[in-house]
Write an enzyme that holds these catalytic residues in place. Structure first.
Site, PDB file in Angstrom:
ATOM      1  N   GLY A   1     -51.548 -48.977  19.772  1.00  0.00           N
ATOM      2  CA  GLY A   1     -52.040 -47.657  19.391  1.00  0.00           C
ATOM      3  C   GLY A   1     -51.397 -47.152  18.110  1.00  0.00           C
TER       4      GLY A   1
ATOM      5  N   GLU B   1     -55.110 -56.860  20.192  1.00  0.00           N
ATOM      6  CA  GLU B   1     -55.226 -58.305  20.376  1.00  0.00           C
ATOM      7  C   GLU B   1     -53.950 -58.866  21.007  1.00  0.00           C
ATOM      8  OE1 GLU B   1     -56.328 -61.905  20.742  1.00  0.00           O
ATOM      9  OE2 GLU B   1     -57.764 -60.686  19.609  1.00  0.00           O
TER      10      GLU B   1
ATOM     11  N   ARG C   1     -56.710 -22.612  34.402  1.00  0.00           N
ATOM     12  CA  ARG C   1     -57.472 -23.358  33.396  1.00  0.00           C
ATOM     13  C   ARG C   1     -56.665 -24.572  32.945  1.00  0.00           C
ATOM     14  NH1 ARG C   1     -60.620 -20.510  35.218  1.00  0.00           N
ATOM     15  NH2 ARG C   1     -62.090 -19.055  34.238  1.00  0.00           N
TER      16      ARG C   1
ATOM     17  N   GLY D   1     -45.513 -51.152  20.131  1.00  0.00           N
ATOM     18  CA  GLY D   1     -44.914 -50.707  21.374  1.00  0.00           C
ATOM     19  C   GLY D   1     -44.590 -51.843  22.319  1.00  0.00           C
ATOM     20  N   ASN D   2     -44.650 -51.576  23.610  1.00  0.00           N
ATOM     21  CA  ASN D   2     -44.219 -52.561  24.603  1.00  0.00           C
ATOM     22  C   ASN D   2     -45.015 -53.857  24.553  1.00  0.00           C
ATOM     23  OD1 ASN D   2     -42.057 -51.221  26.267  1.00  0.00           O
ATOM     24  ND2 ASN D   2     -43.641 -49.663  26.424  1.00  0.00           N
TER      25      ASN D   2
ATOM     26  N   GLU E   1     -50.044 -37.487  31.741  1.00  0.00           N
ATOM     27  CA  GLU E   1     -51.318 -38.077  32.151  1.00  0.00           C
ATOM     28  C   GLU E   1     -51.167 -39.151  33.227  1.00  0.00           C
ATOM     29  OE1 GLU E   1     -53.176 -40.243  28.959  1.00  0.00           O
ATOM     30  OE2 GLU E   1     -51.255 -41.073  28.288  1.00  0.00           O
TER      31      GLU E   1
ATOM     32  N   ILE F   1     -45.375 -43.205  20.730  1.00  0.00           N
ATOM     33  CA  ILE F   1     -45.167 -41.774  20.965  1.00  0.00           C
ATOM     34  C   ILE F   1     -44.588 -41.548  22.357  1.00  0.00           C
ATOM     35  CG2 ILE F   1     -47.042 -41.125  19.392  1.00  0.00           C
ATOM     36  CD1 ILE F   1     -48.650 -40.334  21.933  1.00  0.00           C
ATOM     37  N   ASP F   2     -44.789 -42.531  23.267  1.00  0.00           N
ATOM     38  CA  ASP F   2     -44.330 -42.374  24.650  1.00  0.00           C
ATOM     39  C   ASP F   2     -42.815 -42.516  24.805  1.00  0.00           C
ATOM     40  OD1 ASP F   2     -46.902 -41.964  25.490  1.00  0.00           O
ATOM     41  OD2 ASP F   2     -47.224 -44.010  26.193  1.00  0.00           O
TER      42      ASP F   2
END
Length: 338
Positions: free
Chosen positions: A10, A73, A256, A109-110, A229, A133-134
């Site tokens: 990402g 990929e 909301r 990332g990972n 999330e 970002i995580d």
């Protein structure tokens, strides 16, 4: 030396600043040739590679996204039959050999760290840089992109306070973090969240309702709920929607939800992330100059160092319940779902 550089997985703020840090250091200080590999590991399969110059790196420091493009990929992923799809590792090794690349810099990332480790085991000189970002890459205290995402999420939470107060509502905001709740924890604390739910900590929906009712009795007519999330929900329901519906059912309060989504990944990196990316990029090039391959650049304390890629691959850095922000939050009356 001739080095290749790619970005995989990402996108996130700070990738271009890292590319700039690697390439400018390599070209101007060490006299290396640098080649940009487009679209992650797919670029090594397609031989989609071009030489980068000092001039082509202009304007990258504050630019979001990645000029090299990215993909998810996974060339070492086996099919059900147990063989590699299209013998992708052999194609990659052939491209690296024909392009005479002495080292590949992998920014990701990972998943990228895992692929980089396998590439190293296949005999390729690799240096990697953590990007997420995580903030869940094991071995580094922080990855670039995290501070930017937290800043964006915190700003959104700040804005929800005013509308929640005006309408005396409960506002649920969902931030990114599939398995790790670092963004929810840091932005929730920085933004003054009243309830913060993380994937690592199971929650009791009745406890959440009781907290909101208790706040009302204390003269606090609105509440902010920050949700990662990746929290567990029944039947795979969407986290923010599920929490908002359950709060309305438990309390009767108008609720909301807001899902922040990919906004957290876009745009310019914060000054902190620009400097971290620059430092990490420069250190990666230093490792290459010394022939120290098979390493991932890491921030440990305030020092940039390196850890062995083999130690990183396949591991996640998760939030623990004894983290000082959680302990302090609980002392202040913030609910983490229990």
């Amino acid at each position: 030396m001739r080095i290749g550089i790619l970005t995989s997985g990402g996108d996130c703020p700070g990738i271009n600043a890292t590319i700039r840090g690697v390439c400018k250091t390599a070209i101007n200080h060490f006299g290396m040739e640098v080649y940009g590999i487009h679209n992650g590991f797919r670029g090594l399969l397609d031989d989609n590679i071009e030489q980068l110059t000092d001039r082509s790196l202009t304007g990258l420091l504050n630019m979001g996204g990645t000029i090299l493009g990215t993909s998810r990929e996974k060339p070492f992923k086996r099919r059900a039959s147990g063989v590699f799809s299209e013998d992708k590792p052999a194609i990659i090794l052939k491209t690296i050999r024909e392009r005479q690349l002495d080292c590949i810099v992998c920014i990701g990332g990972n998943g990228t760290q895992k692929t980089a480790a396998k590439l190293m085991q296949a005999g390729v000189n690799v240096v990697s840089i953590p990007k997420t970002i995580d903030n869940d890459v094991w071995g580094t205290d922080m990855s670039f992109g995290f501070d930017s995402a937290v800043t964006i999420a915190s700003d959104a939470i700040d804005r929800l306070h005013s509308t929640a107060s005006s309408h005396q509502r409960v506002m649920v905001i969902e931030v990114m973090g599939h398995k790790a709740g670092w963004i929810a924890l840091y932005s929730g604390m920085a933004g003054g969240g009243d309830i913060i739910l993380l994937p690592e900590i199971p929650f009791d929906i009745h406890r959440i309702g009781d907290t909101i009712i208790s706040r009302l009795k204390k003269g606090k007519p609105y509440s902010i709920v920050v949700v990662a999330e990746g929290i567990a929900t029944p039947d795979g329901k969407k986290p923010a929607q599920y929490i908002a519906e359950e709060i309305e059912y438990e309390t009767g309060f108008e609720t909301r939800e807001t899902v922040l989504g990919y906004i957290q990944r876009g745009g310019a990196p914060t000054p902190f992330d620009r400097n971290l990316a620059t430092r990490m990029g420069g250190y990666a090039t230093e490792l290459i100059s010394k022939g120290e391959f098979g390493k991932m650049v890491a921030l440990q304390g305030n020092v940039i160092g390196a850890v062995d890629l083999e130690q990183v691959a396949g591991k996640l850095k998760l939030v623990t319940e004894d983290h000082d922000l959680i302990v302090q939050g609980q002392r202040m009356g913030i609910c983490f779902g229990r």
